[in-house]
Design an enzyme around this catalytic site. Structure first.
Site: not given
Ligand code: NAD
Length: 368
Positions: A146, A196, A228, A252, A256
């Site tokens: 970001y 990852k 994942d 993020d 959620d």
């Protein structure tokens, strides 16, 4: 005798923000009385409300108010009224991101708790969440994709080319990992790093640094999981996690997801922390324009954010426990706002729920 004065900046913002904040301050007053504390709750403008009154989402006087405070209790910002503004002037981007930056809030803590009585609120099969769960997602908040440079779109002979950069330095990983391990010490003592490492260079550095930090906390178990797979495990068996540590982008998304499997956004608080005890505390959800002004929003996310504030910025864990017991007691005894009510269950409004929680705070232990 009350303790020394602590100032808290109260930024209610937009949508349901002012409703749930007003309700939460009632609870705060009872907590002060019960624990002999003196807190000054000082309100400031933020978000769309600040744009309307002052022309910008984060006026200088609001920043000054936050600087003078021990912590910020934040509501939510944004709504359809301001969605047509240029992206850089929109409430979330122009208020929350700068606040995180100004105060160096690099660690975001999001507890996703499903109370046993609310198992029916989770979209997951009841057998997967029987007995509820309690996962704490710790997300790095000021680095990674970001913020990394270069971040740009340029013209090419064939069209356009965009680039975002994922970059992390050792110290950025170290400090948020410390937060995760310290939190785990008061919980089930397990940290899982979601990364990852099979494809990302930054993930290899995360693994290396997290292992180094883990060596200083021998009583905490550490394991690694590809992000994942973590997304999949959160819907298969959320109870397997205790503290889930993530870099910014993965955090993020996974926070959620954890919120979604816990049922309603209306129940979930969050804390954003930097160096020292300063923090910004806010519900995980947004300004919920679809229900704003109707008096039906669930105030619990804001009230539990208040509990985190008492614990982490004011050093009052007992006050935080009083609030959590009061919330758990109200839930146990069937108090439900619309978002957590099963069909046929009696629903109460924002004010009634907060009043009931405040009453239990005054009693002390969540008893009815
Ligand atoms: P949202 O979180 O506001 O709403 C999603 C759904 O959850 C809605 O159906 C809403 O009614 C429900 N919900 C959220 N909080 C609730 C509560 N306390 N009680 C009962 N139900 C609740 O997300 P959105 O609709 O994507 O965004 C709406 C606005 O909020 C947008 O302008 C967005 O930019 C802003 N937003 C702000 C923040 C923030 O201030 N930190 C975070 C997310 C979104």
């Amino acid at each position: 005798m009350a303790e020394k004065m602590n100032r808290i900046a109260v930024l209610a913002g937009d949508g349901i923000g002012p409703e749930v904040m007003g309700a939460t301050l009632q609870v705060a007053k009872e907590v002060e009385k019960r624990h002999g504390l003196a807190v000054e709750w000082k309100e400031g403008l933020v978000g769309g409300a600040a744009i309307d009154a002052k022309g910008k989402a984060l006026p200088e006087e609001t920043v000054e108010l936050c600087r003078s405070a021990k912590a910020v209790l934040f509501g939510s910002v944004g709504g359809p009224k301001w969605e047509t503004l240029p992206p850089n002037e929109q409430p979330e981007r122009a208020a929350l991101l700068p606040l995180r930056k100004i105060f160096g809030l690099y660690a975001n803590l999001r507890p996703a708790v499903l109370y046993p009585e609310l198992v029916g609120c989770s979209p997951l099969r009841p057998d997967r969440v029987a007995g509820g769960f309690d996962v704490l997602v710790v997300r790095e908040l000021t680095g990674g994709l970001y913020f990394g440079q270069p971040k740009e779109t340029t013209k090419t002979a064939k069209g356009e080319r965009s680039v975002d950069t994922m970059v992390y330095e050792t110290h950025e990983i170290e400090r948020v990992t410390e937060v995760a391990f310290r939190a785990a010490a008061f919980r089930k003592k397990r940290v899982t790093l979601a990364d990852k490492a099979n494809v990302l260079e930054t993930s290899l550095l995360w693994r290396k640094v997290v292992k180094q930090v883990a060596a200083k906390h021998p009583n905490i178990t550490l394991d690694f999981m590809y992000a994942d797979n973590a997304a999949m495990q959160l819907v298969r068996d959320p109870g397997r996690f205790d503290v889930l540590l993530c870099e910014n982008l993965f955090g993020d998304m996974l926070s959620d997801e954890a919120a979604a499997v816990a049922g309603s956004l209306g129940m979930l608080p969050s804390a954003s922390l930097g160096e020292g005890s300063f923090g910004l505390y806010e519900p995980a959800g947004g300004s919920a324009p679809d229900i704003a002004g109707k008096g039906i929003a669930n105030p619990i996310a804001q009230i539990l954010s208040l509990a985190l504030l008492f614990e982490m910025s004011l050093g009052q864990p007992e006050a935080a426990q009083t609030i959590r017991h009061a919330v758990a007691g109200a839930i146990r005894d069937g108090w439900r706002t619309a978002d957590i009510a099963a069909s046929g269950e009696k629903k109460v409004g924002t004010q009634e729920m907060a009043k009931e929680i405040a009453r239990r705070v005054a009693l002390g232990t969540g008893k009815s």
